[in-house]
Write a protein that holds these residues in place. Structure first.
Motif, short mmCIF file in Angstrom:
data_model
loop_
_atom_site.label_atom_id
_atom_site.label_comp_id
_atom_site.label_asym_id
_atom_site.label_seq_id
_atom_site.Cartn_x
_atom_site.Cartn_y
_atom_site.Cartn_z
N GLY A 1 0.82 -1.21 0.00
CA GLY A 1 0.00 0.00 0.00
C GLY A 1 0.85 1.26 0.00
O GLY A 1 0.54 2.23 -0.71
N LEU A 2 1.92 1.24 0.77
CA LEU A 2 2.81 2.41 0.80
C LEU A 2 3.53 2.60 -0.53
O LEU A 2 3.73 3.72 -0.98
CB LEU A 2 3.83 2.26 1.93
CG LEU A 2 3.30 2.45 3.34
CD1 LEU A 2 4.37 2.11 4.37
CD2 LEU A 2 2.79 3.87 3.54
N LEU A 3 3.91 1.49 -1.18
CA LEU A 3 4.56 1.59 -2.48
C LEU A 3 3.62 2.13 -3.55
O LEU A 3 4.05 2.70 -4.54
CB LEU A 3 5.11 0.22 -2.92
CG LEU A 3 6.37 -0.25 -2.22
CD1 LEU A 3 6.68 -1.69 -2.59
CD2 LEU A 3 7.55 0.65 -2.57
N LEU A 4 2.32 1.94 -3.34
CA LEU A 4 1.35 2.40 -4.32
C LEU A 4 0.85 3.81 -4.02
O LEU A 4 0.69 4.62 -4.92
CB LEU A 4 0.17 1.43 -4.37
CG LEU A 4 -0.83 1.63 -5.50
CD1 LEU A 4 -0.15 1.47 -6.85
CD2 LEU A 4 -1.95 0.62 -5.36
N PHE A 5 0.60 4.12 -2.73
CA PHE A 5 -0.04 5.40 -2.41
C PHE A 5 0.77 6.35 -1.55
O PHE A 5 0.57 7.55 -1.63
CB PHE A 5 -1.39 5.16 -1.72
CG PHE A 5 -2.40 4.53 -2.60
CD1 PHE A 5 -2.89 5.21 -3.70
CD2 PHE A 5 -2.87 3.26 -2.35
CE1 PHE A 5 -3.82 4.64 -4.54
CE2 PHE A 5 -3.81 2.67 -3.17
CZ PHE A 5 -4.29 3.37 -4.27
N GLY A 6 1.68 5.91 -0.75
CA GLY A 6 2.37 6.83 0.14
C GLY A 6 3.71 7.31 -0.37
O GLY A 6 4.00 8.50 -0.42
N ILE A 7 4.54 6.37 -0.74
CA ILE A 7 5.92 6.69 -1.11
C ILE A 7 5.99 7.49 -2.42
O ILE A 7 6.74 8.47 -2.48
CB ILE A 7 6.77 5.40 -1.16
CG1 ILE A 7 6.83 4.80 0.25
CG2 ILE A 7 8.17 5.69 -1.69
CD1 ILE A 7 7.46 3.43 0.33
N PRO A 8 5.23 7.16 -3.47
CA PRO A 8 5.30 8.00 -4.68
C PRO A 8 4.93 9.46 -4.44
O PRO A 8 5.59 10.37 -4.96
CB PRO A 8 4.31 7.33 -5.64
CG PRO A 8 4.24 5.92 -5.19
CD PRO A 8 4.41 5.97 -3.70
N GLU A 9 3.92 9.68 -3.64
CA GLU A 9 3.53 11.05 -3.34
C GLU A 9 4.61 11.78 -2.55
O GLU A 9 4.89 12.95 -2.79
CB GLU A 9 2.20 11.09 -2.55
CG GLU A 9 0.99 10.78 -3.39
CD GLU A 9 0.78 9.31 -3.68
OE1 GLU A 9 1.55 8.48 -3.14
OE2 GLU A 9 -0.13 8.97 -4.44
N LEU A 10 5.23 11.06 -1.61
CA LEU A 10 6.30 11.63 -0.81
C LEU A 10 7.48 12.06 -1.70
O LEU A 10 8.01 13.17 -1.55
CB LEU A 10 6.77 10.62 0.24
CG LEU A 10 7.87 11.07 1.18
CD1 LEU A 10 7.32 12.12 2.14
CD2 LEU A 10 8.40 9.88 1.96
N PHE A 11 7.87 11.22 -2.64
CA PHE A 11 8.97 11.56 -3.54
C PHE A 11 8.59 12.67 -4.51
O PHE A 11 9.43 13.47 -4.90
CB PHE A 11 9.47 10.32 -4.29
CG PHE A 11 10.48 9.53 -3.52
CD1 PHE A 11 11.81 9.91 -3.48
CD2 PHE A 11 10.10 8.40 -2.81
CE1 PHE A 11 12.74 9.19 -2.75
CE2 PHE A 11 11.02 7.67 -2.08
CZ PHE A 11 12.35 8.07 -2.05
N THR A 12 7.32 12.73 -4.91
CA THR A 12 6.88 13.82 -5.77
C THR A 12 6.96 15.15 -5.03
O THR A 12 7.43 16.16 -5.58
CB THR A 12 5.45 13.57 -6.27
OG1 THR A 12 5.41 12.31 -6.96
CG2 THR A 12 4.99 14.67 -7.20
#
Length: 168
Positions: A44-55
């Motif tokens: 879930g974090l790889l799909l919704f949390g981490i990409p947004e954080l890096f963006t």
């Protein structure tokens, strides 16, 4: 790139690439011998949390001007390469095959799963491959196909056919 250092642009670009690549690691997480609960959280974090954080990190590193510059370059390249307005006849035919084949195979496999013994073992890989081919077909078919597809959802739209003799 007035006032934006090359290093900041490169670092911001790396953050955007990581943001785009994160979801691709979900199959790896599911394959690893991790208990179901933590694997679900990590996926879930790889799909919704981490990409947004890096963006957000990319925007913070590059600043508004740098982010707009990166976005403009990537989208400009993407538009030129992927979705030209008109495509050649062979490319259009290849795109139609790529568009139709996954739809037909999905229907066929789902109604005759017993004929394919290995399908249940590789179901996710097969479905992801078919989905990827289907999505790629829209880009192979070009910009005019997007208009054709959009017209399906416009009530008052009509098809206008060119004279076939003139186009050959």
């Amino acid at each position: 790139m007035q006032g934006i250092s090359r290093r900041r642009i490169i670092l911001a670009g790396a953050c955007l690439i990581i943001a785009c690549v994160c979801p691709l690691f979900i199959p790896l997480v599911l394959w690893l011998p991790i208990p179901e609960g933590p694997a679900t959280v990590i996926s879930g974090l790889l799909l919704f949390g981490i990409p947004e954080l890096f963006t957000v990190a990319a925007i913070a590193i590059a600043g508004k001007e740098g982010y707009q510059l990166l976005k403009g370059r990537v989208l400009g390249l993407f538009k030129k390469v992927v979705a030209p307005p008109r495509v050649s006849r062979p490319r259009y035919i290849a795109g139609l095959v790529m568009f139709s084949l996954p739809l037909m195979l999905s229907l066929f496999i789902s109604y005759s799963e017993s004929l394919f013994a290995e399908y249940s073992r590789h179901r996710i890989a097969v479905n992801l491959t078919l989905d990827a081919v289907f999505v790629a077909s829209f880009f192979v078919l070009g910009g005019e196909f997007w208009d054709k597809l959009r017209s399906l959802f416009v009530f008052r739209s009509r098809a206008v056919f060119e004279d076939v003799r003139r186009t050959r």
